[in-house]
Motif scaffolding. Sequence first.
Motif, PDB file in Angstrom:
ATOM      1  N   GLU A 185       1.116  -0.964  -0.287  1.00 11.86           N
ATOM      2  CA  GLU A 185      -0.016   0.084  -0.042  1.00 11.86           C
ATOM      3  C   GLU A 185       1.123   1.132  -0.180  1.00 11.86           C
ATOM      4  OE1 GLU A 185      -4.003   2.570  -0.146  1.00 11.86           O
ATOM      5  OE2 GLU A 185      -3.651  -0.127  -0.478  1.00 11.86           O
ATOM      6  N   LEU A 186       1.985   1.569   0.522  1.00  6.99           N
ATOM      7  CA  LEU A 186       2.703   2.298   0.885  1.00  6.99           C
ATOM      8  C   LEU A 186       3.496   2.737  -0.485  1.00  6.99           C
ATOM      9  CD1 LEU A 186       4.144   1.520   4.847  1.00  6.99           C
ATOM     10  CD2 LEU A 186       2.969   3.961   3.542  1.00  6.99           C
ATOM     11  N   ARG A 187       3.935   1.291  -0.921  1.00  4.39           N
ATOM     12  CA  ARG A 187       4.795   2.002  -2.753  1.00  4.39           C
ATOM     13  C   ARG A 187       3.929   2.396  -3.686  1.00  4.39           C
ATOM     14  NH1 ARG A 187       7.418  -3.688  -1.076  1.00  4.39           N
ATOM     15  NH2 ARG A 187       9.253  -3.252  -0.182  1.00  4.39           N
ATOM     16  N   GLY A 188       2.545   1.732  -3.569  1.00  7.34           N
ATOM     17  CA  GLY A 188       1.374   1.867  -4.341  1.00  7.34           C
ATOM     18  C   GLY A 188       1.295   3.573  -4.318  1.00  7.34           C
ATOM     19  N   LEU A 189       1.345   4.848  -3.009  1.00  7.96           N
ATOM     20  CA  LEU A 189       0.500   5.414  -3.097  1.00  7.96           C
ATOM     21  C   LEU A 189       2.003   6.297  -3.943  1.00  7.96           C
ATOM     22  CD1 LEU A 189       0.270   6.098   0.661  1.00  7.96           C
ATOM     23  CD2 LEU A 189      -0.976   5.676  -0.774  1.00  7.96           C
ATOM     24  N   GLY A 190       3.091   5.948  -4.116  1.00  4.91           N
ATOM     25  CA  GLY A 190       4.066   7.276  -4.837  1.00  4.91           C
ATOM     26  C   GLY A 190       4.779   8.179  -4.747  1.00  4.91           C
ATOM     27  N   THR A 191       4.163   7.996  -3.190  1.00  2.51           N
ATOM     28  CA  THR A 191       5.185   9.410  -2.221  1.00  2.51           C
ATOM     29  C   THR A 191       6.436   9.393  -1.388  1.00  2.51           C
ATOM     30  OG1 THR A 191       4.316   8.813  -0.805  1.00  2.51           O
ATOM     31  CG2 THR A 191       2.831  10.306  -2.570  1.00  2.51           C
ATOM     32  N   PHE A 192       6.512   8.135  -1.640  1.00  4.53           N
ATOM     33  CA  PHE A 192       8.191   7.389  -0.327  1.00  4.53           C
ATOM     34  C   PHE A 192       9.090   7.047  -1.825  1.00  4.53           C
ATOM     35  CE2 PHE A 192       4.565   7.301   1.976  1.00  4.53           C
ATOM     36  CZ  PHE A 192       4.714   7.870   3.661  1.00  4.53           C
ATOM     37  N   ALA A 193      10.403   7.295  -1.423  1.00  2.81           N
ATOM     38  CA  ALA A 193      11.829   7.099  -1.543  1.00  2.81           C
ATOM     39  C   ALA A 193      12.350   6.032  -1.858  1.00  2.81           C
ATOM     40  CB  ALA A 193      12.287   8.394  -1.525  1.00  2.81           C
ATOM     41  N   GLU A 194      11.643   5.886  -0.323  1.00  4.27           N
ATOM     42  CA  GLU A 194      12.239   4.073   0.086  1.00  4.27           C
ATOM     43  C   GLU A 194      11.093   3.738   0.943  1.00  4.27           C
ATOM     44  OE1 GLU A 194      14.780   3.195   3.165  1.00  4.27           O
ATOM     45  OE2 GLU A 194      15.629   4.483   2.169  1.00  4.27           O
ATOM     46  N   VAL A 195      10.513   2.073   0.835  1.00  5.89           N
ATOM     47  CA  VAL A 195       9.744   1.453   1.556  1.00  5.89           C
ATOM     48  C   VAL A 195      10.354   0.649   1.951  1.00  5.89           C
ATOM     49  CG1 VAL A 195       7.859   0.338   1.798  1.00  5.89           C
ATOM     50  CG2 VAL A 195       7.481   2.610   0.625  1.00  5.89           C
ATOM     51  N   ASN A 196      10.592   0.113   3.664  1.00  2.00           N
ATOM     52  CA  ASN A 196      11.462  -1.548   4.229  1.00  2.00           C
ATOM     53  C   ASN A 196      10.351  -1.754   4.566  1.00  2.00           C
ATOM     54  OD1 ASN A 196      14.345   0.025   2.901  1.00  2.00           O
ATOM     55  ND2 ASN A 196      13.399   1.616   4.827  1.00  2.00           N
ATOM     56  N   SER A 197      10.088  -3.006   4.600  1.00  2.00           N
ATOM     57  CA  SER A 197       9.697  -3.933   5.636  1.00  2.00           C
ATOM     58  C   SER A 197      10.475  -4.865   6.048  1.00  2.00           C
ATOM     59  CB  SER A 197       7.872  -4.231   4.524  1.00  2.00           C
ATOM     60  OG  SER A 197       7.047  -5.041   5.351  1.00  2.00           O
ATOM     61  N   TYR A 198      10.058  -5.673   7.733  1.00  2.00           N
ATOM     62  CA  TYR A 198      10.269  -6.726   7.968  1.00  2.00           C
ATOM     63  C   TYR A 198       9.768  -6.938   8.777  1.00  2.00           C
ATOM     64  CZ  TYR A 198      13.503  -9.015  11.821  1.00  2.00           C
ATOM     65  OH  TYR A 198      14.509 -10.196  12.040  1.00  2.00           O
ATOM     66  N   TYR A 199       9.839  -8.626   8.895  1.00  2.00           N
ATOM     67  CA  TYR A 199       8.640  -9.170   9.658  1.00  2.00           C
ATOM     68  C   TYR A 199       9.552 -10.484  10.468  1.00  2.00           C
ATOM     69  CZ  TYR A 199       8.147 -13.997   6.968  1.00  2.00           C
ATOM     70  OH  TYR A 199       8.828 -14.748   6.236  1.00  2.00           O
ATOM     71  N   VAL A 200       9.022 -10.925  11.962  1.00  2.00           N
ATOM     72  CA  VAL A 200       9.129 -11.644  13.101  1.00  2.00           C
ATOM     73  C   VAL A 200       8.250 -12.261  12.859  1.00  2.00           C
ATOM     74  CG1 VAL A 200       8.629  -9.895  14.830  1.00  2.00           C
ATOM     75  CG2 VAL A 200      10.455 -11.918  14.992  1.00  2.00           C
ATOM     76  N   ASP A 201       8.620 -13.439  13.074  1.00  2.00           N
ATOM     77  CA  ASP A 201       7.563 -14.578  13.612  1.00  2.00           C
ATOM     78  C   ASP A 201       7.981 -14.288  14.736  1.00  2.00           C
ATOM     79  OD1 ASP A 201       7.241 -16.734  10.685  1.00  2.00           O
ATOM     80  OD2 ASP A 201       6.216 -15.355  11.266  1.00  2.00           O
ATOM     81  N   ILE A 202       6.773 -14.051  15.906  1.00  5.43           N
ATOM     82  CA  ILE A 202       7.448 -13.644  17.091  1.00  5.43           C
ATOM     83  C   ILE A 202       6.910 -15.958  18.605  1.00  5.43           C
ATOM     84  CG2 ILE A 202       6.580 -12.802  19.726  1.00  5.43           C
ATOM     85  CD1 ILE A 202       5.367 -10.627  17.845  1.00  5.43           C
ATOM     86  N   PRO A 203       7.620 -16.108  18.888  1.00  2.00           N
ATOM     87  CA  PRO A 203       8.065 -17.321  19.001  1.00  2.00           C
ATOM     88  C   PRO A 203       7.033 -17.337  20.989  1.00  2.00           C
ATOM     89  CG  PRO A 203       9.867 -16.435  19.931  1.00  2.00           C
ATOM     90  CD  PRO A 203       9.371 -15.901  19.414  1.00  2.00           C
ATOM     91  N   LEU A 204       5.782 -17.957  20.855  1.00  2.00           N
ATOM     92  CA  LEU A 204       5.114 -17.689  22.061  1.00  2.00           C
ATOM     93  C   LEU A 204       5.335 -18.718  22.787  1.00  2.00           C
ATOM     94  CD1 LEU A 204       1.664 -16.455  19.771  1.00  2.00           C
ATOM     95  CD2 LEU A 204       3.024 -15.218  20.962  1.00  2.00           C
ATOM     96  N   SER A 205       6.183 -19.301  22.512  1.00  2.00           N
ATOM     97  CA  SER A 205       6.141 -20.673  23.335  1.00  2.00           C
ATOM     98  C   SER A 205       7.396 -20.790  23.229  1.00  2.00           C
ATOM     99  CB  SER A 205       5.895 -22.029  22.482  1.00  2.00           C
ATOM    100  OG  SER A 205       5.017 -22.663  21.711  1.00  2.00           O
TER     101      SER A 205
END
Length: 289
Positions: A185-205
């Motif tokens: 969605e952020l990249r689709g706006l066309g108003t950001f020079a860079e869009v960085n994304s990172y995810y973590v699989d949070i270990p509940l156990s």
Amino acid sequence: MSNYTLQNDVAPDKEIQRLDDLHDCITRYLGGRLSFAPLETLSPSSILEVGSGSGAWAIQAAKQFPTARVTAADMADLPDRVLPPNLVFEKMDLTAPLPFKPESFDIIHARLVIMHLPHGMDMLRQVAKYVKPGGWLLMEEPDDDCFWDNGGPPGPNLQALLTAWHRSMRDREAEPCIGRMLASELRGLGTFAEVNSYYVDIPLSNQSSSKDTLSSHHLHFTDDSRGVSSENQLGECWQRTIKSIIPIIRPRVFKYGITDEVLGGVLEELGDPEKRLTTRMYFTWSQKL
């Protein structure tokens, strides 16, 4: 304000403690920083947090940038606590247009907020307009579809609760899995020079699957031993959060067939040492053109 999906029906001091605990664990995971973004290269004069909760992130930002004016915005008042002199609070309805001018802030932050708002992407597009050129938009949201046990579906009680909770949110036009949608969605706006994304699989156990999660993603942390312990601490905190919000969401999920017996089963599944429960959270940091 009843359209906000996570109404606070528990004692305020318990909710403040929960929010402070969550902030502390996420900050530890971030290596003591406000974000993965290189904010140290910025000299901000104005910072906004949308959905400030207990005020913990805004207080940290105000201390890190003492010459910036930090605005904490939320539907509920901040708790009675000592605030830095450069921090102001503005009470407002986050489901309505916000009273700010375009390109007003060098940094805007929202954490676990837009998932609860009706038409959350509308809020994302709105706050993106408030970021100054060269400034940063920091968004942190989950993807609750990625709630797994060793890569497969969780137990029957957790699965039933998740299904009911997702239905209750989507019936209010909120999106519990919005985290995975942020970057596109952020990249689709066309108003950001860079869009960085990172995810973590949070270990509940308390069983991180990574030996060096953060450095393996080139996020510039120098202590290579820190990744596993900070992930596990985040998982322990996330489990405490799930347990503490069950009383908050109980009236809503009851309408979708959840019983106290199911909720008791959820607590048992969360505490089962044989499980490897994980849930996913996305971090995005985007710099404005």
